[in-house]
Design an enzyme around this catalytic site. Structure first.
Site, PDB file in Angstrom:
ATOM      1  CB  VAL A  75      -7.541  -3.723  -0.108  1.00 30.64           C
ATOM      2  CG1 VAL A  75      -6.086  -4.164  -0.176  1.00 30.64           C
ATOM      3  CG2 VAL A  75      -7.761  -2.516  -1.001  1.00 30.64           C
ATOM      4  N   GLY A 120      -7.563  -8.124   5.343  1.00 33.70           N
ATOM      5  CA  GLY A 120      -8.303  -7.415   4.302  1.00 33.70           C
ATOM      6  C   GLY A 120      -8.928  -6.159   4.879  1.00 33.70           C
ATOM      7  CE  LYS A 121     -10.340  -1.554   8.304  1.00 35.98           C
ATOM      8  NZ  LYS A 121     -10.105  -1.979   9.707  1.00 35.98           N
ATOM      9  N   GLY A 122     -11.975  -2.875   3.643  1.00 35.22           N
ATOM     10  CA  GLY A 122     -12.770  -2.313   2.557  1.00 35.22           C
ATOM     11  C   GLY A 122     -13.695  -1.241   3.070  1.00 35.22           C
ATOM     12  CG  ASP A 161     -12.680   0.440  10.540  1.00 34.27           C
ATOM     13  OD1 ASP A 161     -11.912  -0.027  11.389  1.00 34.27           O
ATOM     14  OD2 ASP A 161     -12.445   1.507   9.950  1.00 34.27           O
TER      15      ASP A 161
END
Ligand code: NAD
Length: 435
Positions: A75, A120-122, A161
């Site tokens: 995202v 962002g992150k995923g 993460d």
């Protein structure tokens, strides 16, 4: 931007699916600050959704020869201030709303510190502990390949993460480098941060989030004239963030009296040695049943007498029940989004201070920025230089947030968003919307 979450009962459950919509909670927090600064409605609308939401279904060959399908996410919330930046999470409960919230928080973290990144992150929906190393490598490489040009050193830069680490970042980097072409190969090393040192990582990156938390706690202690030497603390989560935090706080004379993770909770009023606990963890994979402490329940853990509490596990662990149980003076949020808005209200009314996630755990993205800069300039900074720069930046930002909270008469979380939103608003005002 309103919460539909029912905190009291739901906060106790272990499944994120039961815990309300994380993105709605994130937007509720932002909305409060947007009202305070009277944010331009156009900017508010833009920030209320991520720019891009990517879902990829991809196959991976398992060790037994079978093929299994996995769901991956990336995202990209906002890139007004710089390339999208944020972690990759491997977790069995990974879902789009969680990624949207985490991506948005990254936008505000970068804006808060005025570092030239967006958010962002995923990640992948997978129980990473159940994969062999070879399976994890194949999954990472296939996922990276499937992401293709949706990540890039000047476009979107992943980091570790929950469930990922320096090794996973190196596999991502290597996969990306191998399709970049000979001339660009080394120039794209900075496509990910949080790498191991030898493969282009920065000194001080693995400890950075924990150290950033400690710098915030030191600023708080200075303001409150509170002596950290001899004080007590508890930590939920003993992974990258929790274990570094525990080590670093212990070195400053604080005593860890309780700790817990996915396997269970333990306590010892005389103190638990984080170094020995980490050695135990390396074999067992959990802090549970460690001999140097007594086993306790989750409820007992939240009710422990202590000065500081650091949530460093997953989101939404502090609901109304936990807020009523906690006896600490300060909560310093290592995890992203650990506190329900309803719980925060109770805690603030009870006089418990909260250093919010977007500020408290931002040491990771700050040192990720240093890693990215070092790669870009082909430099290697000494550990002491990284620590010195991080200390200065965390202290400066902490004091800016504190001043904003005092000036605007708002809580620290709202102050964090006020500063970040004002920077984003200014950028939109100057650049306008293309075409
Ligand atoms: P990690 O995977 O290294 O550790 C996670 C810890 O949480 C483990 O100890 C695990 O056992 C524990 N945990 C998992 N489920 C739990 C449950 N239901 N109850 C209690 N404990 C549970 O992850 P990490 O990198 O240390 O990240 C922890 C938190 O910090 C996450 O919210 C992450 O988004 C946030 N964070 C991490 C970084 C970073 O640099 N790693 C930066 C900013 C924020």
């Amino acid at each position: 931007m309103s919460s539909t979450n029912k905190a009291p009962e739901k906060a106790k459950k272990s499944s994120l699916k039961d815990r309300g919509n994380l993105f709605e909670i994130a937007m509720q927090q932002v909305s409060k600050a947007a009202d305070v600064i009277k944010l331009d409605p156009k900017v508010r609308n833009i920030l209320a959704q991520p720019k891009n939401e990517l879902i990829i279904n991809f196959p991976v060959q398992m060790d037994d020869g079978s093929w299994k399908m996995f769901k991956g996410y990336r995202v990209q919330h906002n890139n007004m201030l710089g390339p999208y930046k944020g972690g990759m999470r491997y977790h069995h409960e990974a879902n789009l709303d969680e990624m949207k919230a985490l991506a948005a928080w990254m936008t505000y973290k970068s804006a808060l510190h005025d570092i030239p990144f967006g958010g962002g992150k995923g990640g992948v929906k997978v129980a990473s502990g159940e994969l062999s190393m070879r399976e994890k490598e194949r999954l990472t490489r296939r996922f990276t390949h499937a992401l293709g040009n949706n990540i890039g050193p000047e476009w979107d830069i992943p980091a570790p993460d929950v469930g990922t680490d320096g090794q996973v970042m190196v596999w991502m980097m290597d996969t990306y480098m191998n399709v970049a072409g000979y001339n660009d190969k080394n120039a794209v090393r900075r496509v990910v941060t949080g790498k191991t040192i030898i493969s282009g990582g920065s000194h001080g990156r693995s400890e950075a989030t924990g150290l950033g938390l400690v710098y915030c706690i030191e600023e708080w202690a200075r303001d409150k004239k509170f002596n950290l030497d001899g004080c007590t603390f508890t930590v939920q989560g003993f992974g990258n963030v929790g274990s570094h935090l525990a080590n670093l706080l212990t070195k400053r004379g604080a005593v860890m009296v309780g700790v817990g993770d996915h396997g269970g909770y333990i306590a010892n009023p005389e103190g638990i040695n984080p170094h020995k606990l980490l050695q135990y963890m390396a074999g067992k994979g959990t802090v549970a049943k460690y001999q140097g402490a007594a086993e306790i329940t989750r409820e007992q853990f939240f009710g422990l007498e202590c000065d500081l509490f650091v949530p460093a596990a997953l989101e939404l662990e502090i609901g109304v029940d936990e807020a009523n149980l906690l006896k600490c003076k300060l909560i310093c949020e290592g995890a992203n989004g650990p506190t329900y808005p309803e719980a925060e209200e109770i805690l603030l009314k009870r006089g418990v201070d909260i250093i919010p996630d977007v500020l408290a755990n931002s040491g990771g993205v700050v040192v990720s920025y240093y890693e990215w800069l070092q790669n870009k300039r082909s430099e290697r900074w000494e550990l002491e230089e990284v620590r010195g720069r991080l200390a200065k930046r965390m202290a400066t930002t902490y004091q800016a947030v504190r001043q904003c909270a005092l000036h605007r008469k708002v809580d620290m979380r709202t102050a964090v968003y006020c500063i970040a939103l004002e920077r984003l608003q200014q950028a939109y005002a100057e650049r306008g919307i293309f075409p």
